[in-house]
Design a protein around this motif. Structure first.
Motif, PDB file in Angstrom:
ATOM      1  N   ALA A  75      11.886   5.758  72.427  1.00  0.00           N
ATOM      2  CA  ALA A  75      13.327   5.765  72.156  1.00  0.00           C
ATOM      3  C   ALA A  75      14.100   5.882  73.463  1.00  0.00           C
ATOM      4  O   ALA A  75      13.674   6.557  74.404  1.00  0.00           O
ATOM      5  CB  ALA A  75      13.682   6.916  71.225  1.00  0.00           C
ATOM      6  N   SER A  76      15.236   5.239  73.516  1.00  0.00           N
ATOM      7  CA  SER A  76      16.096   5.299  74.694  1.00  0.00           C
ATOM      8  C   SER A  76      16.835   6.634  74.734  1.00  0.00           C
ATOM      9  O   SER A  76      16.907   7.350  73.735  1.00  0.00           O
ATOM     10  CB  SER A  76      17.106   4.153  74.659  1.00  0.00           C
ATOM     11  N   MET A  77      17.406   6.940  75.862  1.00  0.00           N
ATOM     12  CA  MET A  77      18.197   8.172  75.984  1.00  0.00           C
ATOM     13  C   MET A  77      19.438   8.104  75.081  1.00  0.00           C
ATOM     14  O   MET A  77      19.876   9.107  74.554  1.00  0.00           O
ATOM     15  CB  MET A  77      18.605   8.426  77.433  1.00  0.00           C
ATOM     16  N   LYS A  78      19.983   6.906  74.895  1.00  0.00           N
ATOM     17  CA  LYS A  78      21.127   6.739  73.995  1.00  0.00           C
ATOM     18  C   LYS A  78      20.726   7.093  72.558  1.00  0.00           C
ATOM     19  O   LYS A  78      21.479   7.769  71.858  1.00  0.00           O
ATOM     20  CB  LYS A  78      21.626   5.292  74.065  1.00  0.00           C
TER      21      LYS A  78
ATOM     22  N   PRO B 167      13.357  14.200  73.660  1.00  0.00           N
ATOM     23  CA  PRO B 167      13.298  12.738  73.788  1.00  0.00           C
ATOM     24  C   PRO B 167      11.877  12.181  73.869  1.00  0.00           C
ATOM     25  O   PRO B 167      11.647  11.057  73.463  1.00  0.00           O
ATOM     26  CB  PRO B 167      14.066  12.462  75.082  1.00  0.00           C
ATOM     27  N   THR B 168      10.926  12.968  74.351  1.00  0.00           N
ATOM     28  CA  THR B 168       9.554  12.459  74.420  1.00  0.00           C
ATOM     29  C   THR B 168       8.901  12.412  73.049  1.00  0.00           C
ATOM     30  O   THR B 168       7.838  11.812  72.886  1.00  0.00           O
ATOM     31  CB  THR B 168       8.687  13.319  75.361  1.00  0.00           C
ATOM     32  N   ASP B 169       9.515  13.036  72.052  1.00  0.00           N
ATOM     33  CA  ASP B 169       8.979  13.043  70.687  1.00  0.00           C
ATOM     34  C   ASP B 169       9.610  11.982  69.793  1.00  0.00           C
ATOM     35  O   ASP B 169       9.369  11.975  68.593  1.00  0.00           O
ATOM     36  CB  ASP B 169       9.187  14.411  70.042  1.00  0.00           C
ATOM     37  N   LEU B 170      10.424  11.099  70.335  1.00  0.00           N
ATOM     38  CA  LEU B 170      11.085  10.062  69.540  1.00  0.00           C
ATOM     39  C   LEU B 170      10.498   8.693  69.846  1.00  0.00           C
ATOM     40  O   LEU B 170      10.214   8.371  70.997  1.00  0.00           O
ATOM     41  CB  LEU B 170      12.580  10.016  69.842  1.00  0.00           C
ATOM     42  N   ARG B 171      10.331   7.890  68.799  1.00  0.00           N
ATOM     43  CA  ARG B 171       9.907   6.502  68.932  1.00  0.00           C
ATOM     44  C   ARG B 171      10.785   5.653  68.023  1.00  0.00           C
ATOM     45  O   ARG B 171      11.298   6.119  67.008  1.00  0.00           O
ATOM     46  CB  ARG B 171       8.447   6.294  68.511  1.00  0.00           C
ATOM     47  N   VAL B 172      10.944   4.394  68.385  1.00  0.00           N
ATOM     48  CA  VAL B 172      11.608   3.421  67.532  1.00  0.00           C
ATOM     49  C   VAL B 172      10.516   2.476  67.030  1.00  0.00           C
ATOM     50  O   VAL B 172       9.757   1.922  67.821  1.00  0.00           O
ATOM     51  CB  VAL B 172      12.700   2.641  68.285  1.00  0.00           C
ATOM     52  N   VAL B 173      10.434   2.352  65.715  1.00  0.00           N
ATOM     53  CA  VAL B 173       9.385   1.554  65.079  1.00  0.00           C
ATOM     54  C   VAL B 173      10.043   0.369  64.387  1.00  0.00           C
ATOM     55  O   VAL B 173      10.996   0.541  63.620  1.00  0.00           O
ATOM     56  CB  VAL B 173       8.607   2.408  64.052  1.00  0.00           C
ATOM     57  N   TYR B 174       9.540  -0.821  64.671  1.00  0.00           N
ATOM     58  CA  TYR B 174       9.997  -2.041  64.015  1.00  0.00           C
ATOM     59  C   TYR B 174       8.852  -2.541  63.138  1.00  0.00           C
ATOM     60  O   TYR B 174       7.751  -2.774  63.634  1.00  0.00           O
ATOM     61  CB  TYR B 174      10.343  -3.116  65.044  1.00  0.00           C
TER      62      TYR B 174
END
Length: 135
Positions: free
Chosen positions: A56-59, A73-80
């Protein structure tokens, strides 16, 4: 003519991590009857194939902090997901849908925090956060 996102992610761009991505779905439990005992709901797993996972981006991390408290922030991912699978965040904290995939170190559980589902395009974009259980 209807635009369909099916098959737009090919093996060149697919970023499924080692061990793949598994969707774990927990059905709601319930009591066996008046004065009965609690019975947990059934758990099912589905292997997902057309998946791209990105840090995930900082935004995105800032957005999550503004809409849900503290976030690492290191625990976030964006999944498509591009195979028609739709994900839904739980408002009551039960996390009926958990994604299980590797973060590069080990296979971990990830809860769905936000989801943009477009079933008419077979497309889902979800922000997931590492699920640490009761820790």
């Amino acid at each position: 003519m209807s635009l369909d996102m099916m098959d737009t992610i090919d093996t060149t761009f697919q970023s499924t991590p080692d061990g793949g991505v598994t969707l774990v779905t927990q059905e709601p439990g319930g009591y066996t009857g008046p004065g009965g005992t609690w019975v947990s709901g059934a758990t099912s797993t589905t292997d997902l194939n057309l998946v791209t996972i990105q840090q995930a981006s900082m935004k995105t991390a800032q957005f999550m902090m503004d809409h849900g408290g503290t976030v690492n922030p290191t625990d976030l991912r964006v999944v498509y997901i591009n195979d028609g699978t739709m994900l839904y965040p739980d408002d009551d904290g039960t996390f009926a849908q958990i994604l299980r995939f590797s973060d590069g170190k080990e296979v971990r559980d990830w809860r769905v925090r936000e989801a943009d589902n477009r079933p008419w395009r077979n497309y889902c974009k979800a922000i997931v956060e590492r699920y640490r259980g009761d820790a």
